[in-house]
Design an enzyme around this catalytic site. Structure first.
Site, PDB file in Angstrom:
ATOM      1  N   CYS A 184      27.965  35.536  41.695  1.00 12.40           N
ATOM      2  CA  CYS A 184      28.859  36.098  42.718  1.00 12.40           C
ATOM      3  C   CYS A 184      29.076  37.585  42.475  1.00 12.40           C
ATOM      4  CB  CYS A 184      30.187  35.335  42.707  1.00 12.40           C
ATOM      5  SG  CYS A 184      31.479  36.080  43.723  1.00 12.40           S
ATOM      6  N   CYS A 195      32.691  38.841  42.609  1.00  8.60           N
ATOM      7  CA  CYS A 195      33.417  38.430  41.407  1.00  8.60           C
ATOM      8  C   CYS A 195      33.257  39.469  40.305  1.00  8.60           C
ATOM      9  CB  CYS A 195      32.910  37.082  40.903  1.00  8.60           C
ATOM     10  SG  CYS A 195      33.164  35.710  42.044  1.00  8.60           S
TER      11      CYS A 195
END
Length: 325
Positions: A79, A82
């Site tokens: 991700c 993230c």
């Protein structure tokens, strides 16, 4: 371990009432036992950011949330957002100096936790305070927004549950400030408070009201009993109402204080907090004398049910002041 006592919807229902009461009681008991044992001790800055999995969720998140707000960062290696958000959260965890604990959960390795929190996409950030879970934000938010959210979280944790956070010592050994959970002796009103919760569970709201009143007769400042009484009285009032008739009366009699008060009770129990507040504030504007005062008093009671830290309560208090003056 499945997260417990999670109420994210804001709906004032029986489960939320019980969860709030149990969470506050658990937080108070944990702090009392920690103080009796001489305090939890200082933690190192490294202890403020932890990796959590399903096996350790009960210990590392639920139990620790009775002493400090736990912010949960749902992330994954693949991700990209993230990788932008996580370092900011980790830096702020250290900067906030123990006022919250950051728990990082890898969703690829902990699919069950992801499902139990209802995570639809990552990054997703939640918090757990005294066993109560609430969503904070989703996506790579800006640092200013993150700070505002964390400030609100810390304020709610301290005002509602008395959680002032952890003591941080830069020289402390990592992992040295985590006490093992201990059995907590019963407090002087625990039996009555437990009886109230059992009565709520059984739908005996009258008995719950009496149990809370018994606690307050001996301890007028007991915050758990005051909150529980306001919620139990609300549930007791609506128990015998005919919702269709109440709605009909409220629509046909906009200036009838009693009709609007009953409808506002139903609004709140159904989770329509702003509708309940708005209805009573409008009624304050349309009424006078004793009727107006009755509406004002009920609105203040509903503020107690929702909780003073809820931003909707603050907005409604300001609107009420404008309507009155």
């Amino acid at each position: 371990m499945q997260p417990r006592n999670m109420s994210m919807s804001g709906v004032v229902d029986l489960a939320a009432v019980k969860a709030a009461q149990e969470a506050k009681a658990k937080a108070e008991q944990t702090r009392a036992e920690t103080a009796r044992q001489g305090g939890a001790g200082a933690v190192s800055p490294a202890d403020l950011v932890i990796d959590v999995d399903e096996a350790g969720f009960e210990r590392d998140v639920l139990q620790r949330s009775a002493e400090v707000p736990v912010v949960i960062d749902f992330w994954a290696e693949w991700c990209q957002p993230c990788k932008q958000l996580s370092p900011v959260l980790e830096r702020l965890a250290v900067e906030y100096d123990g006022r919250f604990l950051l728990a990082k959960i890898d969703v690829d390795a902990n699919q069950m936790l992801m499902q139990q929190f209802g995570v639809q996409g990552i990054p997703a950030v939640f918090a757990v305070v005294a066993g109560q879970a609430l969503p904070l934000f989703q996506g790579a938010a800006g640092e200013e927004q993150i700070r505002q959210t964390l400030d609100q979280l810390v304020q709610v944790a301290e005002q509602r549950f008395g959680l002032t956070g952890l003591t941080v010592d830069p020289d402390a050994e990592p992992g040295g400030g985590r006490p093992e959970p201990a059995e907590v002796p019963a407090g002087p009103h625990d039996a009555l408070l437990e009886a109230a919760v059992h009565a709520l569970d059984a739908g005996d709201f009258g008995a719950a009201v009496q149990a809370y009143r018994d606690v307050l007769a001996d301890d007028p400042a007991n915050t758990e009993a005051k909150l529980g009484l306001a919620q139990a009285e609300l549930l007791h009032r609506v128990q015998e109402l005919d919702p269709q008739q109440v709605r009909k009366d409220a629509a046909e009699k906009p200036q009838d204080a009693a009709a609007q008060i009953a409808a506002a009770d139903l609004d709140l129990v159904g989770g329509h907090v702003e509708d309940a507040f708005g209805r009573l504030i409008d009624t304050v504007r349309r009424t006078a004398g004793d009727e107006r005062d009755a509406v004002r008093v009920r609105l203040l009671e509903l503020f107690e049910v929702v909780g003073p830290e809820d931003p909707r309560v603050g907005a409604a208090r300001r609107a009420l002041a404008r309507a009155l003056f």
